[in-house]
Motif scaffolding. Structure first.
Motif, PDB file in Angstrom:
ATOM      1  N   ASP A   1       0.805  -1.216   0.000  1.00  0.00           N
ATOM      2  CA  ASP A   1       0.000   0.000   0.000  1.00  0.00           C
ATOM      3  C   ASP A   1       0.842   1.273   0.000  1.00  0.00           C
ATOM      4  O   ASP A   1       0.324   2.375   0.181  1.00  0.00           O
ATOM      5  CB  ASP A   1      -0.927   0.009   1.223  1.00  0.00           C
ATOM      6  N   ALA A   2       2.144   1.107  -0.199  1.00  0.00           N
ATOM      7  CA  ALA A   2       3.040   2.264  -0.156  1.00  0.00           C
ATOM      8  C   ALA A   2       2.978   3.049  -1.458  1.00  0.00           C
ATOM      9  O   ALA A   2       2.734   2.503  -2.536  1.00  0.00           O
ATOM     10  CB  ALA A   2       4.460   1.812   0.107  1.00  0.00           C
ATOM     11  N   SER A   3       3.223   4.335  -1.351  1.00  0.00           N
ATOM     12  CA  SER A   3       3.432   5.177  -2.525  1.00  0.00           C
ATOM     13  C   SER A   3       4.821   5.798  -2.388  1.00  0.00           C
ATOM     14  O   SER A   3       5.384   5.851  -1.283  1.00  0.00           O
ATOM     15  CB  SER A   3       2.357   6.260  -2.620  1.00  0.00           C
ATOM     16  N   TYR A   4       5.362   6.249  -3.502  1.00  0.00           N
ATOM     17  CA  TYR A   4       6.746   6.719  -3.499  1.00  0.00           C
ATOM     18  C   TYR A   4       6.847   8.182  -3.917  1.00  0.00           C
ATOM     19  O   TYR A   4       6.202   8.619  -4.866  1.00  0.00           O
ATOM     20  CB  TYR A   4       7.603   5.863  -4.429  1.00  0.00           C
ATOM     21  N   ASP A   5       7.653   8.901  -3.180  1.00  0.00           N
ATOM     22  CA  ASP A   5       7.985  10.285  -3.506  1.00  0.00           C
ATOM     23  C   ASP A   5       9.433  10.299  -4.000  1.00  0.00           C
ATOM     24  O   ASP A   5      10.370  10.371  -3.205  1.00  0.00           O
ATOM     25  CB  ASP A   5       7.825  11.168  -2.264  1.00  0.00           C
ATOM     26  N   ILE A   6       9.598  10.175  -5.313  1.00  0.00           N
ATOM     27  CA  ILE A   6      10.938  10.104  -5.902  1.00  0.00           C
ATOM     28  C   ILE A   6      11.454  11.517  -6.153  1.00  0.00           C
ATOM     29  O   ILE A   6      10.807  12.312  -6.829  1.00  0.00           O
ATOM     30  CB  ILE A   6      10.918   9.288  -7.210  1.00  0.00           C
ATOM     31  N   GLN A   7      12.612  11.812  -5.580  1.00  0.00           N
ATOM     32  CA  GLN A   7      13.204  13.143  -5.712  1.00  0.00           C
ATOM     33  C   GLN A   7      14.610  13.023  -6.288  1.00  0.00           C
ATOM     34  O   GLN A   7      15.362  12.123  -5.922  1.00  0.00           O
ATOM     35  CB  GLN A   7      13.274  13.835  -4.342  1.00  0.00           C
ATOM     36  N   TRP A   8      14.955  13.958  -7.169  1.00  0.00           N
ATOM     37  CA  TRP A   8      16.281  13.990  -7.772  1.00  0.00           C
ATOM     38  C   TRP A   8      16.891  15.372  -7.565  1.00  0.00           C
ATOM     39  O   TRP A   8      16.214  16.388  -7.704  1.00  0.00           O
ATOM     40  CB  TRP A   8      16.203  13.712  -9.277  1.00  0.00           C
ATOM     41  N   LYS A   9      18.175  15.393  -7.248  1.00  0.00           N
ATOM     42  CA  LYS A   9      18.879  16.666  -7.146  1.00  0.00           C
ATOM     43  C   LYS A   9      20.278  16.495  -7.703  1.00  0.00           C
ATOM     44  O   LYS A   9      20.991  15.566  -7.334  1.00  0.00           O
ATOM     45  CB  LYS A   9      18.942  17.160  -5.700  1.00  0.00           C
ATOM     46  N   ASN A  10      20.646  17.394  -8.607  1.00  0.00           N
ATOM     47  CA  ASN A  10      21.933  17.296  -9.301  1.00  0.00           C
ATOM     48  C   ASN A  10      22.972  18.201  -8.645  1.00  0.00           C
ATOM     49  O   ASN A  10      22.668  19.319  -8.225  1.00  0.00           O
ATOM     50  CB  ASN A  10      21.755  17.691 -10.773  1.00  0.00           C
ATOM     51  N   PHE A  11      24.211  17.716  -8.579  1.00  0.00           N
ATOM     52  CA  PHE A  11      25.324  18.463  -7.999  1.00  0.00           C
ATOM     53  C   PHE A  11      26.510  18.408  -8.959  1.00  0.00           C
ATOM     54  O   PHE A  11      26.637  17.492  -9.762  1.00  0.00           O
ATOM     55  CB  PHE A  11      25.750  17.863  -6.657  1.00  0.00           C
ATOM     56  N   THR A  12      27.406  19.395  -8.844  1.00  0.00           N
ATOM     57  CA  THR A  12      28.609  19.398  -9.671  1.00  0.00           C
ATOM     58  C   THR A  12      29.791  18.752  -8.959  1.00  0.00           C
ATOM     59  O   THR A  12      30.841  18.543  -9.567  1.00  0.00           O
ATOM     60  CB  THR A  12      28.997  20.831 -10.077  1.00  0.00           C
TER      61      THR A  12
END
Length: 473
Positions: free
Chosen positions: A67-78
């Motif tokens: 019953d889980a849902s996912y909060d997928i987050q992406w963050k780019n770094f140099t």
């Protein structure tokens, strides 16, 4: 109270209790990944997973995740340092970075009273290729021996910094007195090289290849000459991994799928990486194509474990780390073993495989199977989806002349260093033309001259190699 009401109330209490323990409560689980898009060897642990939505394909949806849902987050770094800061602050769960910043990640977590885990290699070289030293194009410097007394810039506390210190030590020099090492990020070093404000620059993937490709620098040292293994890999917050081990495995399954896709269609995905990052596809293919500069190897080979140990030791020397990490607690095979097994792979067999990404091709001129990979050359013709392969540099350069006569534009020509096997931009290479007219490519003029003395033949640059083929007709 009726018996029905009592039963209903008891059931409600039980459901509430289950909700409190999180067993049946619908939960939104964050999966926050820090990437380094322009550090292209992290592509299979970040950029490609994100762009192709591969994480969504493998996240668990059954059992306790039903019953889980996912909060997928992406963050780019140099770079790895700010990525680590956000992981320690609890804003990210996963991160991709090289051995040196990865070790700093472990140290930073330890200082905070917590732990991170190095869960997989993504791409690397047990020999050290990927790191390198470049000089301005018009510099008289041909090898590291010519840099004594000169100023060399490098991103401090990076994997290339460790390579540079090893290279200086191998010359019998002191890094404090025999060379002037200053800190400089690649985005600063590029313009400095163009303006001849620095005499040399050491850097990590992809800058030792990118700067020469863009025409304002020349590579005079490859990390493999320092015999300093290097890699990029994936890390996770240990507490997160303990709570959601199946999600860690899912992330690695996505990385393995990204690896499979780019191995099958390196030109296509080199173009995709170029579109996202601005790093030219010709440079990306140099790393990720068959016989590439580094291998995409997910297993924890002894050399990569040693790279972590060396980075921690070097960081302490640089006073960037003041404590040791227990390598056996920091580096773990647990999750990648499971992921590789579920993907149908054999961890033990892969851990013993040190080969470059294989090339299975026929010579574009003769049609014969290519079997000797020490002499391979390749041409990527503009507007053609696939790279053309040739069994020898002379076959490739003869074909190049024909393509140009037909008015076709060529994106890039590659060759393999005859001694080390690393992939080169042919127009940056040195060649030895044997008495029989055969060509062998080399990164350094020193290497070409050494080969010439041992085997005979004339040392020529790229233009000279091309002219020699015309003269021999």
């Amino acid at each position: 109270m009726s018996s029905f009401s009592f039963v209903r109330m008891t059931a409600a209490v039980a459901v509430a209790a289950l909700g409190l323990t999180g067993i049946s409560r619908a939960e939104t689980i964050r999966v926050a990944v820090g990437t380094q898009d322009t550090t292209i060897n992290c592509a299979t642990g970040g950029l490609l997973i994100r762009e192709l939505k591969l994480l969504e394909k493998f996240l668990p949806r059954d059992g306790k995740y039903k019953d889980a849902s996912y909060d997928i987050q992406w963050k780019n770094f140099t770079s790895g340092a700010p990525l680590t800061n956000e992981m320690v602050a609890g804003k990210l769960d996963f991160g991709a970075m090289a051995d040196f910043p990865g070790s700093l990640n472990g140290v930073a977590f330890q200082k905070a009273g917590r732990r991170s885990l190095f869960i997989s290699v993504l791409s690397g070289s047990t020999k050290g290729s990927g790191n390198g030293i470049v000089v301005p194009t018009n510099s008289a410097v041909q090898s590291i021996r010519d840099l004594k007394g000169k100023t060399i810039s490098v991103p401090f506390a990076s994997t290339s910094h460790g390579m540079l210190l090893r290279a200086v030590e191998a010359e019998g020099w002191s890094p404090e007195t025999d060379v002037n090492i200053i800190t400089q990020a690649p985005e600063v070093a590029g313009p400095a090289l163009q303006a001849n404000k620095i005499e040399a620059h050491a850097d990590f993937v992809p800058f030792a290849e990118l700067f020469p490709w863009r025409g304002f620098a020349r590579k005079i040292f490859d990390g493999s000459q320092a015999s300093a293994p290097t890699f990029h890999g994936a890390l996770v917050d240990a507490e997160y991994a303990e709570k959601y081990p199946e999600i860690v495995v899912a992330y690695l399954r996505a990385a393995l799928e990204a690896d499979r896709l780019i191995a099958e269609e390196p030109e296509k995905y080199s173009d995709l990486i170029a579109k996202v990052t601005g790093i030219e596809a010709e440079v990306v293919y140099l790393f990720h194509g068959p016989l590439g500069l580094q291998t995409r190897d997910v297993t924890w080979k002894p050399e990569y474990r040693q790279a972590v140990a060396t980075s921690i030791k070097t960081l302490k020397f640089l006073k960037r780390a003041d404590s040791d990490l227990d390598i056996n607690q920091f580096v773990t095979e647990k999750y990648i073993r499971t992921a590789l097994s579920r993907a149908g792979g054999d961890y033990e067999a892969q851990s013993k495989n040190y080969a470059q990404l294989p090339l299975k091709a026929k010579d574009a001129t003769t049609g014969a199977d290519i079997t000797d990979f020490s002499l391979v050359a390749q041409i990527w013709v503009k507007d053609e989806p696939l790279v053309r392969h040739y069994s020898t540099p002379e076959n490739a350069l003869k074909a190049l002349a024909g393509l140009e006569k037909e008015g076709k534009a060529v994106r890039v020509v590659y060759a393999q260093d005859r001694e080390s096997g690393i992939k080169l931009f042919a127009n940056q290479a040195w060649f030895v033309r044997s008495p029989k007219g055969e060509l062998s490519a080399f990164l350094l003029k020193d290497g070409a001259e050494r080969w010439s003395k041992q085997h005979g033949g004339a040392v020529v640059d790229y233009a000279g190699a091309r002219e020699s083929l015309v003269a021999s007709r």
